[in-house]
Design an enzyme around this catalytic site. Structure first.
Site, PDB file in Angstrom:
ATOM      1  N   ASP A 128     -75.816 -44.033  25.436  1.00  0.00           N
ATOM      2  CA  ASP A 128     -75.678 -42.611  25.164  1.00  0.00           C
ATOM      3  C   ASP A 128     -74.456 -42.312  24.312  1.00  0.00           C
ATOM      4  OD1 ASP A 128     -76.400 -39.740  25.773  1.00  0.00           O
ATOM      5  OD2 ASP A 128     -74.387 -39.798  26.636  1.00  0.00           O
TER       6      ASP A 128
ATOM      7  N   LEU B  58     -74.841 -32.514  27.406  1.00  0.00           N
ATOM      8  CA  LEU B  58     -74.813 -31.738  26.165  1.00  0.00           C
ATOM      9  C   LEU B  58     -74.382 -32.568  24.964  1.00  0.00           C
ATOM     10  CD1 LEU B  58     -73.207 -28.428  27.481  1.00  0.00           C
ATOM     11  CD2 LEU B  58     -75.593 -28.827  26.900  1.00  0.00           C
ATOM     12  N   ARG B  59     -74.149 -33.876  25.173  1.00  0.00           N
ATOM     13  CA  ARG B  59     -73.768 -34.699  24.028  1.00  0.00           C
ATOM     14  C   ARG B  59     -74.882 -34.744  22.992  1.00  0.00           C
ATOM     15  NH1 ARG B  59     -72.020 -39.114  26.465  1.00  0.00           N
ATOM     16  NH2 ARG B  59     -69.804 -38.620  26.289  1.00  0.00           N
ATOM     17  N   ALA B  60     -76.125 -34.736  23.438  1.00  0.00           N
ATOM     18  CA  ALA B  60     -77.247 -34.765  22.498  1.00  0.00           C
ATOM     19  C   ALA B  60     -77.254 -33.529  21.611  1.00  0.00           C
ATOM     20  CB  ALA B  60     -78.564 -34.874  23.270  1.00  0.00           C
TER      21      ALA B  60
ATOM     22  N   VAL C 156     -74.310 -33.922  19.028  1.00  0.00           N
ATOM     23  CA  VAL C 156     -74.590 -34.937  18.011  1.00  0.00           C
ATOM     24  C   VAL C 156     -75.701 -34.475  17.078  1.00  0.00           C
ATOM     25  CG1 VAL C 156     -75.434 -37.290  17.644  1.00  0.00           C
ATOM     26  CG2 VAL C 156     -73.780 -36.831  19.449  1.00  0.00           C
TER      27      VAL C 156
END
Length: 728
Positions: free
Chosen positions: A199, A280-282, A285
């Site tokens: 991830d 919320l990293r997706a 990014v």
């Protein structure tokens, strides 16, 4: 200086027709904040070639003369441990560096450490920069990143996310900038990355060799032309290389002016929610990638196509709930969520109000309808383990021909290929699949202190971990233990001074010689091998029994994946045995092979034991420090051919002579029991476990409780100390 293959000469990396790999590499250099790229693919798919060629087309950077940390002279906030530097300091331009991190690198080499020569010769404590400092404002490339120690991968990803590296060790305290494009390549057949590490990579792409004849011919033709005359080949692509470099530089300049509107930001959130990604990293990014793609295409604002391309690169590896889920992206669902209409333009802001894209904009009548994209999601996608075209779509083994002569008596099949299972006569075969594996099976460890390959399971003396002692350098490389080195030298000072000729002036300082050097002994974790030998004969073909066994193995596979263990599987039925799963760390291949195992026919117990012994001996030759555990699942019957019982006893004696710790899972059930498995366990010196405990939790608990005891840990101060393997 070696000549690298041009980036634009790679099929699929032409400037006007970038494939996913080429596009992801370019976008990550335009916006390093994306977080790097992980390229997954089989060997021979130009992964390393593309990464090394990418550095040649990146714009040159300006650095101060004598600055080992390559800070940006145009950034007033940048500071260097080699500074201070001023606006009048001399500077020069140089190409972007491509720093390659070897799989066997140590933590000191990555972070930096004490300058040994200065410390020993002049008594000065100075810092020797590591690979992170050298890679600042460049590319840090890790080939076979899935084989890199997990603590090093954590370290790299943390530095890439924070943009800074801090070293606090050996009396040194240094902090420096470490902003780089992290690119990792890997072959999934050699093992997967843990989901937590997967991830942290911003983008991930899957690459494979082209299937079209024309594309494959073009690859061969270009490669042969480069090998024949590299200079002429590079010159022929110089114009394309210069054009690509100029376009990347233009996109880097344009990046800050690209507008991410409120409608585009809501659409990104809708897409990420529709694919049920965690955290919320997706979203972050995907937004950064969409902005970089818009800058690459020369657009002033993010469009629907930018979001689509960003989602295809940023989301596939974040959809995997567990290692058994097939990687990939449902493009039909993505197009459904994105819709066919262009993104609506944002309402203009008031002239006296600065635009803040991260704050909510004016209310949009259409936004309320897009807040819940979960209403009609297809539930079947990505939830099963079997990939498309996997074992669920294969016909049962009973429909396959069984009268081939090469399968009639070959007990030891070739190791390079997995042949068809031997014939089983007229007895019908059954193929059952494992149930849902335990998400967190009980952790089992080898007690004591070993010296196996670094992993995350059992205590061992490894190249990383906490410092527990010191040793002489004759027994192998390692990191310097400064305190023990000084202590060893101090103890020799009276003797050395007594042997020196008298001098008018007294000799001051510490006389340190090569024999005083001491290297650190570190205690970390090692990986182990759990080898299952499963009786797949007709007497073990009861559906419930095989489901329990397969589910237990699958649970241990999942745990082994997380802890970097190796797991193998030998099955025997009919007239022979086969290595159904060579010792591996690839969870996808292991799960697929496990589901394909059929059951039925006679019981060639001797052949199963001999094949198991062959696998174990081969693995121990490859790694003498490997500490394996054999789990034999059988009812103890031997019914394959004349003299089967005598041959099984001889094979059991042979396996017992290897000194392998063994557990025998007794598959016999019913009121009348022959007790053959118990007799077999006694003969092998193994622990006997009734079949009632052959469940997902029961078998895992049994394996945990029966792992071997290691010998007492050796003295950490001995130059030749080694922990003997429990199998010796």
């Amino acid at each position: 200086m070696p000549q690298h293959y041009p980036f634009t000469a790679i099929v699929g990396c032409e400037p006007d027709a970038l494939d996913p790999m080429g596009l992801s590499l370019v976008l990550s250099t335009i916006s390093p904040q994306i977080g790097g790229v992980l390229v997954r693919g089989q060997k021979g798919t130009a992964k390393s070639t593309a990464v090394r060629a990418l550095a040649e087309v990146l714009p040159r950077i300006s650095v101060y003369d004598g600055d080992r940390f390559s800070i940006d002279p145009d950034d007033p906030q940048a500071t260097s441990p080699d500074g201070p530097f001023t606006a009048e300091s001399a500077r020069h331009e140089r190409p972007v560096r491509l720093v390659e991190l070897p799989v066997g690198a140590t933590e000191d080499r990555v972070l930096g450490s004490l300058h040994l020569q200065s410390a020993l010769s002049a008594g000065e404590v100075s810092y020797e920069p590591g690979l992170l400092a050298r890679a600042h404002r460049g590319i840090l490339y890790v080939d076979e990143v899935n084989l890199l120690h997990d603590h090093l991968v954590d370290l790299l990803l943390d530095a890439a996310a924070m943009g800074r590296s801090t070293v606090e060790r050996d009396g040194i305290s240094v902090s420096h900038q470490a902003r780089f494009v992290l690119i990792g390549t890997m072959n999934p057949e050699e093992g997967e990355l843990r989901p937590q590490l997967l991830d942290r990579f911003g983008l991930t792409v899957e690459v494979s060799a082209p299937h079209e004849h024309a594309a494959r011919a073009a690859v061969v033709r270009r490669r042969m032309a480069f090998d024949g005359d590299p200079t002429a080949f590079i010159a022929a692509h110089a114009a394309d290389e210069a054009a690509l470099s100029a376009r990347i530089a233009d996109a880097q300049q344009r990046l800050g002016a690209v507008r991410l509107g409120d409608a585009a930001l809501l659409k990104i959130a809708e897409v990420c929610a529709a694919f049920e990604v965690d955290g919320l990293r997706a979203d972050i990014v995907t937004a950064r990638t969409a902005i970089a793609h818009a800058a690459w295409c020369g657009r002033a604002s993010v469009t629907r196509e930018d979001i689509r391309q960003a989602a295809l690169l940023a989301l596939p590896h974040r959809r995997r709930r567990n290692p058994f889920d097939a990687p990939g992206m449902d493009e039909e669902l993505l197009d459904q969520v994105l819709g066919d209409d262009d993104l609506p333009p944002d309402e203009p802001h008031q002239p006296d109000e600065p635009h803040q894209p991260d704050e909510p904009g004016p209310e949009d009548p259409g936004q309320g309808e897009a807040t819940d994209p979960q209403g009609d999601l297809p539930q079947g996608d990505g939830q099963g383990r079997a990939p498309e075209g996997g074992p669920d779509q294969e016909p049962p083994a009973v429909d396959q021909p069984r009268d081939t002569p090469e399968n009639s008596s070959d007990v030891n099949p070739p190791e390079q290929d997995l042949p068809a299972l031997p014939p089983t006569g007229a007895v019908p075969e059954t193929v059952v699949q494992a149930g849902t594996p335990s998400p967190r099976p009980r952790t089992f460890t080898v007690r004591g202190l070993g010296e196996g390959a670094a992993g995350r399971r059992s205590r061992a003396i490894t190249s990383s971990g906490r410092r527990v002692g010191a040793r002489r350098p004759e027994s192998g490389p390692g990191s310097l233990h400064l305190v023990e080195t000084l202590r060893a030298a101090a103890g020799e000072q009276p003797r050395r001074r007594a042997l020196q000729p008298p001098t008018p002036e007294p000799v001051e300082g510490l006389d340190i010689r090569a024999e005083d050097l001491r290297l650190a002994v570190r205690e970390g974790r090692e990986a182990n091998l759990v080898l299952f030998c499963v009786d797949a004969s007709g007497s073990m073909a009861a559906r419930k029994r095989m489901v329990q066994v397969k589910t237990a193995i699958l649970s241990l596979l999942l745990d082994a994946y997380r802890r970097r263990d190796k797991v193998g599987l030998v099955t025997f039925r009919g007239q022979g045995a086969e290595l159904a799963l060579p010792p591996t760390r690839s969870i996808d291949i292991a799960a697929a092979r496990l589901d394909e195992i059929p059951a039925g026919g006679r019981t060639p117990l001797a052949e199963g034991l001999l094949e198991t012994a062959r696998v174990l001996r081969r693995e121990q030759l490859r790694d003498p420090q490997l500490r394996p555990l054999l789990v034999l699942v059988t009812d103890g019957r031997a019914t394959a051919g004349a003299g089967a019982v005598d041959r099984s006893r001889q094979a059991a004696d042979f396996v017992a002579g290897l000194g392998i710790s063994t557990v025998v899972i007794d598959g016999e059930q019913g009121p009348l029991r022959l007790g053959l498995a118990r007799q077999l366990a006694t003969r092998m010196g193994a622990e006997h476990v009734p079949v009632d405990e052959v469940t997902a939790d029961g078998l895992t608990r049994t394996v945990r409780s029966q792992l071997p005891l290691s010998h007492p840990a050796p003295s950490t101060h001995s130059s030749s100390s080694r922990s003997p393997s429990t199998s010796r």
